[in-house]
Design a protein around this motif. Structure first.
Motif, PDB file in Angstrom:
ATOM      1  N   SER A  43       0.723  -1.212  -0.133  1.00 31.72           N
ATOM      2  CA  SER A  43      -0.025   0.051  -0.089  1.00 31.72           C
ATOM      3  C   SER A  43       0.866   1.052  -0.017  1.00 31.72           C
ATOM      4  O   SER A  43       0.633   2.166  -0.521  1.00 31.72           O
ATOM      5  CB  SER A  43      -0.763   0.115   1.173  1.00 31.72           C
ATOM      6  N   ARG A  44       1.875   1.375   0.800  1.00 29.32           N
ATOM      7  CA  ARG A  44       2.995   2.501   0.827  1.00 29.32           C
ATOM      8  C   ARG A  44       3.577   2.621  -0.490  1.00 29.32           C
ATOM      9  O   ARG A  44       3.862   3.931  -1.089  1.00 29.32           O
ATOM     10  CB  ARG A  44       4.003   2.193   1.754  1.00 29.32           C
ATOM     11  N   LEU A  45       3.737   1.521  -1.209  1.00 32.51           N
ATOM     12  CA  LEU A  45       4.219   1.614  -2.662  1.00 32.51           C
ATOM     13  C   LEU A  45       3.313   2.118  -3.458  1.00 32.51           C
ATOM     14  O   LEU A  45       3.727   2.301  -4.969  1.00 32.51           O
ATOM     15  CB  LEU A  45       4.865   0.454  -3.004  1.00 32.51           C
ATOM     16  N   GLY A  46       1.997   2.144  -3.404  1.00 40.07           N
ATOM     17  CA  GLY A  46       0.972   2.376  -4.206  1.00 40.07           C
ATOM     18  C   GLY A  46       0.615   1.113  -5.297  1.00 40.07           C
ATOM     19  O   GLY A  46      -0.099   1.379  -6.043  1.00 40.07           O
ATOM     20  N   HIS A  47       1.028   0.053  -4.782  1.00 38.67           N
ATOM     21  CA  HIS A  47       0.361  -1.232  -5.451  1.00 38.67           C
ATOM     22  C   HIS A  47      -1.048  -1.739  -4.714  1.00 38.67           C
ATOM     23  O   HIS A  47      -0.862  -1.788  -3.402  1.00 38.67           O
ATOM     24  CB  HIS A  47       1.685  -2.168  -5.502  1.00 38.67           C
ATOM     25  N   ARG A  48      -1.744  -2.538  -5.558  1.00 39.33           N
ATOM     26  CA  ARG A  48      -2.737  -3.192  -5.164  1.00 39.33           C
ATOM     27  C   ARG A  48      -2.845  -4.610  -6.067  1.00 39.33           C
ATOM     28  O   ARG A  48      -3.044  -4.499  -7.057  1.00 39.33           O
ATOM     29  CB  ARG A  48      -3.974  -2.274  -5.208  1.00 39.33           C
ATOM     30  N   ARG A  49      -2.769  -5.647  -5.182  1.00 40.73           N
ATOM     31  CA  ARG A  49      -2.700  -7.062  -5.941  1.00 40.73           C
ATOM     32  C   ARG A  49      -4.190  -7.496  -6.095  1.00 40.73           C
ATOM     33  O   ARG A  49      -5.170  -6.989  -5.573  1.00 40.73           O
ATOM     34  CB  ARG A  49      -2.177  -8.184  -5.208  1.00 40.73           C
ATOM     35  N   GLN A  50      -4.405  -8.548  -7.020  1.00 39.11           N
ATOM     36  CA  GLN A  50      -5.688  -9.292  -7.439  1.00 39.11           C
ATOM     37  C   GLN A  50      -5.866 -10.417  -6.389  1.00 39.11           C
ATOM     38  O   GLN A  50      -5.317 -11.356  -6.705  1.00 39.11           O
ATOM     39  CB  GLN A  50      -5.566  -9.556  -8.808  1.00 39.11           C
ATOM     40  N   VAL A  51      -6.674 -10.098  -5.509  1.00 39.03           N
ATOM     41  CA  VAL A  51      -7.146 -11.223  -4.502  1.00 39.03           C
ATOM     42  C   VAL A  51      -8.092 -12.269  -5.296  1.00 39.03           C
ATOM     43  O   VAL A  51      -9.049 -11.641  -5.556  1.00 39.03           O
ATOM     44  CB  VAL A  51      -7.558 -10.898  -3.305  1.00 39.03           C
ATOM     45  N   ALA A  52      -7.615 -13.662  -5.656  1.00 46.07           N
ATOM     46  CA  ALA A  52      -8.440 -14.424  -6.387  1.00 46.07           C
ATOM     47  C   ALA A  52      -9.158 -15.664  -5.049  1.00 46.07           C
ATOM     48  O   ALA A  52      -9.956 -16.193  -5.564  1.00 46.07           O
ATOM     49  CB  ALA A  52      -7.800 -15.041  -7.380  1.00 46.07           C
ATOM     50  N   LEU A  53      -8.168 -15.636  -4.300  1.00 45.99           N
ATOM     51  CA  LEU A  53      -8.617 -16.861  -3.099  1.00 45.99           C
ATOM     52  C   LEU A  53      -8.199 -16.359  -1.894  1.00 45.99           C
ATOM     53  O   LEU A  53      -7.018 -15.622  -1.539  1.00 45.99           O
ATOM     54  CB  LEU A  53      -8.109 -18.047  -3.478  1.00 45.99           C
TER      55      LEU A  53
END
Length: 314
Positions: free
Chosen positions: A214-224
């Motif tokens: 979050s600090r780096l500005g990234h958001r991953r795709q949670v699939a499970l």
């Protein structure tokens, strides 16, 4: 100090009332009749000149004074119990004492087996009651119901001493048959992949990795979402999903699941495993022995501990 104004036996009733916020449940907790507990509440209200607990709708809630009093009473009773249980010393070879150890899921898997083996070898009559950390952890620590806690910085409780044990790093894991991932995982790959993650609980709503992303500005795709970290490698087998977890846990999982371990592209700061214990039990010979055993076990397994200032946490 004039103790004649308050029967000290009422402290037990007071603690039960402030904890349960119910005359019936408080009476059951300390094996009193409901009329006797109601009488105790009346005497306590008279002594403190405060209602302590009041009815709001169909429930009982603490007054502001009762809420301030609750942790102080719990700690006072724990200290009294500690004095009563004090013995001249602690001999691990002969002691049949029981220690309650609370641990995070991660440390339960990777570190506690080493501790239990050492305890069995050096203190054959000692009992370890090992429990997962739960939402009432702080309350139980304050009440003296926990002898030692294995946690990570960021989840350590304020007001109680801690000792760093060892560091671990976050890595990514992928199924060996996942052709989408090469020998290395780039940040673009990381963000493009579906992720398997551990479901967070009410008392633990983040991980160090999530905070860092979050600090780096990234958001991953949670699939499970899965209930435990150690279930993640099994969940991704046969899929193109990836998961993030602690290296030591990933290495254990790789022994039984067909996964690959990859460096985390976000270079997440290491987490630091910690030992914590109740502040008012600092001089307890048994707790001192257990603390030293845990620290010695970590040092022999993982080398010297990190400095406290370097603890990043989870």
């Amino acid at each position: 100090m004039n103790l004649q104004k308050l029967d000290l036996n009422l402290l037990v009733a007071l603690d039960a009332l402030l904890t349960e916020q119910s005359v019936t449940r408080a009476a059951n907790r300390i094996f009193l009749s409901q009329p006797a507990m109601s009488g105790s509440l009346m005497r306590l209200r008279e002594h403190f000149q405060d209602e302590l607990v009041v009815r709001v709708g169909r429930s009982m809630v603490l007054t502001p004074f009762g809420a301030r009093l609750a942790p102080r009473v719990a700690q006072l009773l724990a200290s009294i119990g500690e004095v009563i249980a004090t013995r001249p010393g602690f001999d691990p070879a002969t002691s049949d004492r029981e220690f309650t150890v609370v641990a995070s899921e991660y440390l339960l898997a990777v570190f506690l087996p080493l501790v239990t083996a050492r305890v069995a070898a050096t203190a054959p009559h000692v009992t370890l009651d090992i429990q997962l950390r739960a939402g009432d952890h702080e309350q139980r620590m304050q009440a003296g119901e926990v002898d030692a806690a294995l946690t990570v910085s960021g989840l350590a409780l304020p007001g109680h001493p801690v000792a760093p044990l060892f560091e671990d790093e976050y890595v990514c894991v992928a199924w060996q048959g996942n052709d989408r991932i090469g020998e290395a995982l780039t940040m673009d790959d990381f963000l493009a992949c579906g992720h398997a993650v551990r479901s967070m609980s009410l008392y633990h709503s983040y991980t160090l990795e999530e905070r860092w992303l979050s600090r780096l500005g990234h958001r991953r795709q949670v699939a499970l979402r899965a209930p435990t970290f150690d279930s993640l490698p099994r969940m991704i087998v046969g899929t193109e999903l990836i998961a993030s977890m602690q290296r030591r846990l990933a290495e254990m999982s790789a022994q039984v699941s067909p996964i690959r371990i990859l460096a985390h592209p976000a270079q997440v700061p290491p987490l630091v495993a910690l030992l914590q214990w109740p502040s008012f039990r600092d001089s307890d010979p048994g707790i001192q022995w257990l603390r030293q055993l845990v620290q010695d076990t970590a040092r022999e397994a993982y080398g010297p501990p990190p400095s406290p200032s370097g603890a990043a946490g989870d």
